[in-house]
Design an enzyme around this catalytic site. Structure first.
Site, PDB file in Angstrom:
ATOM      1  N   LYS A 216     -14.895  -5.121   9.819  1.00 10.58           N
ATOM      2  CA  LYS A 216     -13.521  -4.843   9.377  1.00 10.58           C
ATOM      3  C   LYS A 216     -12.736  -4.252  10.533  1.00 10.58           C
ATOM      4  O   LYS A 216     -13.269  -3.445  11.301  1.00 10.58           O
ATOM      5  CB  LYS A 216     -13.530  -3.850   8.203  1.00 10.58           C
ATOM      6  CG  LYS A 216     -12.146  -3.383   7.816  1.00 10.58           C
ATOM      7  CD  LYS A 216     -12.116  -2.444   6.622  1.00 10.58           C
ATOM      8  CE  LYS A 216     -10.662  -2.009   6.397  1.00 10.58           C
ATOM      9  NZ  LYS A 216     -10.501  -1.120   5.254  1.00 10.58           N
ATOM     10  N   GLU A 266      -2.084   8.731   1.756  1.00 15.56           N
ATOM     11  CA  GLU A 266      -3.500   8.992   2.070  1.00 15.56           C
ATOM     12  C   GLU A 266      -3.763  10.399   2.615  1.00 15.56           C
ATOM     13  O   GLU A 266      -3.233  10.792   3.656  1.00 15.56           O
ATOM     14  CB  GLU A 266      -3.994   7.955   3.104  1.00 15.56           C
ATOM     15  CG  GLU A 266      -5.476   8.082   3.364  1.00 15.56           C
ATOM     16  CD  GLU A 266      -6.041   6.959   4.215  1.00 15.56           C
ATOM     17  OE1 GLU A 266      -5.325   5.958   4.457  1.00 15.56           O
ATOM     18  OE2 GLU A 266      -7.183   7.094   4.656  1.00 15.56           O
ATOM     19  N   GLU A 302     -12.881  -4.473   1.739  1.00 20.49           N
ATOM     20  CA  GLU A 302     -12.050  -3.598   2.576  1.00 20.49           C
ATOM     21  C   GLU A 302     -12.216  -2.146   2.134  1.00 20.49           C
ATOM     22  O   GLU A 302     -12.314  -1.237   2.949  1.00 20.49           O
ATOM     23  CB  GLU A 302     -10.575  -3.952   2.335  1.00 20.49           C
ATOM     24  CG  GLU A 302      -9.931  -4.803   3.378  1.00 20.49           C
ATOM     25  CD  GLU A 302      -8.456  -4.984   3.033  1.00 20.49           C
ATOM     26  OE1 GLU A 302      -8.133  -6.024   2.446  1.00 20.49           O
ATOM     27  OE2 GLU A 302      -7.649  -4.096   3.368  1.00 20.49           O
ATOM     28  N   GLU A 436       1.638  -8.428   3.439  1.00 18.19           N
ATOM     29  CA  GLU A 436       1.222  -7.076   3.027  1.00 18.19           C
ATOM     30  C   GLU A 436       1.885  -6.000   3.901  1.00 18.19           C
ATOM     31  O   GLU A 436       2.333  -4.968   3.402  1.00 18.19           O
ATOM     32  CB  GLU A 436      -0.310  -6.957   3.105  1.00 18.19           C
ATOM     33  CG  GLU A 436      -0.803  -5.598   2.647  1.00 18.19           C
ATOM     34  CD  GLU A 436      -2.317  -5.512   2.581  1.00 18.19           C
ATOM     35  OE1 GLU A 436      -2.961  -6.468   2.075  1.00 18.19           O
ATOM     36  OE2 GLU A 436      -2.856  -4.487   3.042  1.00 18.19           O
ATOM     37  N   LYS A 440       4.485  -2.932   2.976  1.00 22.90           N
ATOM     38  CA  LYS A 440       4.293  -1.533   3.382  1.00 22.90           C
ATOM     39  C   LYS A 440       5.508  -1.015   4.155  1.00 22.90           C
ATOM     40  O   LYS A 440       5.828   0.167   4.102  1.00 22.90           O
ATOM     41  CB  LYS A 440       3.027  -1.397   4.217  1.00 22.90           C
ATOM     42  CG  LYS A 440       1.751  -1.529   3.375  1.00 22.90           C
ATOM     43  CD  LYS A 440       0.530  -1.614   4.251  1.00 22.90           C
ATOM     44  CE  LYS A 440      -0.751  -1.637   3.424  1.00 22.90           C
ATOM     45  NZ  LYS A 440      -1.897  -2.137   4.165  1.00 22.90           N
TER      46      LYS A 440
END
Ligand SMILES: C=C(O[C@H]1C=CC=C(C(=O)O)[C@@H]1O)C(=O)O
Length: 453
Positions: A216, A266, A302, A436, A440
């Protein structure tokens, strides 16, 4: 060597003098005097009307932390990851403030700052931020329970307590009682970013993953934005906090006044004594596809890369770790993420410096295997991330709160450089990853006053 700078009262960021001492040598000594009082006010950001643009802002509705700061009573600077670790260790263990009079029941900080994602970078715009920098504001206003409290700090020395009192009198007399009036300053934005370059990097990443050298990697890109007139960071903050109630809204200002601000979903670590709260946040879909997200194989891979990593790096630091068994959905304004909450009981002596060193960068912003992913980014991403995707937050004796600086931008005058990334695993598709990152980018585009486009 990490350096400590003290600034004269009233100085703005960048005017810190260069009292240069070895940071660890400070441990156990008191070098700043602080004083506090309670305000009949409701919104720390409202101070902009009397104190001008804040030098820092921090708003974490989850933890009920709201802080605005003005000026700089002191600064600690780190030139490398090792120095950043030393500074965090110092600020989380030593009492750097001697309180004159009343002592606050609880206060976030009082040191606020962050560091670069990685050591190397060529973007001069990040220069004034340095590798890592933490500041003690000269004046700070924060929420304590249902009240607002204010503190002032000045370097220890003759007359320090009088200076603190004078600053507090000014704060108490002038701080606006009401909330920051809402200021809608929509403006047309010129937005540019190279789609071709990003999609090529995604393809390179999927090839490398197919060869088995990576599992990843999180690829990011910059979006250049230009407004018709200078951006007012306070207006941007006001929109960020209003539109992103589940995120931590933050602002840090560099020595030349450049703002780094954003609203991140986060948390890297919320640390208090032996308790740690952290989370894995990875895997994204538009809100309309929320129900399908948990079942999607690519997003689950992911996500699990991050969960596995957290359990692995926290293992040696913790006596006990509890993680959710299945990810839940974290719903934001226009997207949803997979989220796994992780809590740990830390071993004696483990603090925020150890946690940041062990955890950053998680595979939510780096990749797996970590060293390979970082080498890949250095070679192929073509971006100086600066403080984007790095730990930023506050630290004080025995407590700290660090978030991952996502959904963020560096803003100076009428120009903003915005940063967005997406996790790439086997099966990722370049066009979908572009979409994506576009999704964001809306967090900051909207807050900068643009429409959704
Ligand atoms: C790297 C970013 O998001 C991370 C956090 C949540 C979901 C992510 C994802 O699904 O790719 C990313 O790992 C960013 O917002 O720039």
């Amino acid at each position: 060597m990490a350096r400590v700078g003290t600034a004269v009262a009233g100085a703005s960021p960048g005017t810190s003098s260069s009292l240069s001492i070895d940071a660890p040598a400070l441990a156990g000594q008191e070098r700043w005097v602080g004083g506090m009082l309670y305000l009949a006010a409701v919104d720390p950001l409202a101070g902009v009307d009397v104190l001008g643009e804040p030098s820092l802002y921090w708003d974490s509705p989850q933890m009920r932390e709201v802080v605005a700061g003005w000026g700089e009573a002191g600064a600690m600077v780190a030139g490398s990851a090792q120095e950043a670790r030393e500074v965090l260790r110092l600020l989380s263990s030593a009492a750097t403030v001697r309180w004159a009079g009343e002592v606050p029941a609880s206060l976030p900080g009082p040191w606020f700052g962050g560091m670069r994602f990685a050591a190397e970078g060529k973007d001069e715009g990040w220069g004034p931020f340095g590798f890592g920098r933490w500041t003690l504001p000269e004046r700070m206003v924060w929420r304590e329970g249902d009240r607002l409290a204010a503190a002032a700090f000045v370097p220890e020395g003759p007359g320090a307590e009088e200076q603190v009192r004078a600053l507090l009198v000014g704060l108490g007399a002038n701080f606006p009682a009401g909330p920051l009036p809402s200021r809608r300053t929509a403006q047309a934005l010129r937005v540019s970013s190279s789609r071709l370059d990003f999609e090529r990097s995604v393809e390179r990443a999927t090839e490398t993953i197919a060869q088995g050298r990576l599992q990843k990697v999180v690829l990011a890109r910059a979006v250049e934005i230009e407004g018709e007139r200078p951006f007012a960071p306070v207006d941007v903050l006001a929109r960020l906090r209003e539109q992103n109630p589940r995120c931590t809204t933050f602002l840090f200002r560099a020595s030349d006044g450049t703002a780094f601000l954003g609203a991140t979903p986060e948390t890297l670590c919320r640390w208090e004594g032996r308790e740690l709260r952290t989370e894995a946040l990875a895997g994204t879909a538009p809100v309309a596809q929320a129900q399908e997200l948990s079942g999607r194989d690519k997003e689950r891979r992911e996500h699990h890369a991050v969960v596995r990593y957290l359990l692995e790096v926290l293992g040696p630091l913790a006596e006990r770790i509890d993680a959710d068994e299945v990810p839940t959905l974290l719903t934001l304004k226009n997207m949803v993420h997979l989220r796994t909450s992780v809590r740990a009981q830390l071993r004696e002596g483990v603090g925020v410096a150890d946690l940041v060193a062990a955890m950053h960068p998680t595979p939510a912003v780096g990749g797996t295997p970590s060293a390979m992913a970082l080498a890949f980014l250095l070679e192929h991403e073509g971006l100086d991330r600066g403080w984007y995707a790095a730990p930023v937050g506050w630290v004080g004796p025995g407590r700290a709160h660090q978030v991952v600086a996502l959904r963020s931008a560096r803003v100076k005058g009428s120009k903003a450089r915005l940063f967005v990334g997406a996790g790439i695993v086997a099966g990722s598709n370049a066009q979908a990853e572009w979409r994506e990152t576009e999704l964001k980018s809306l967090t900051m585009v909207r807050a900068l006053g643009g429409t959704e486009g």
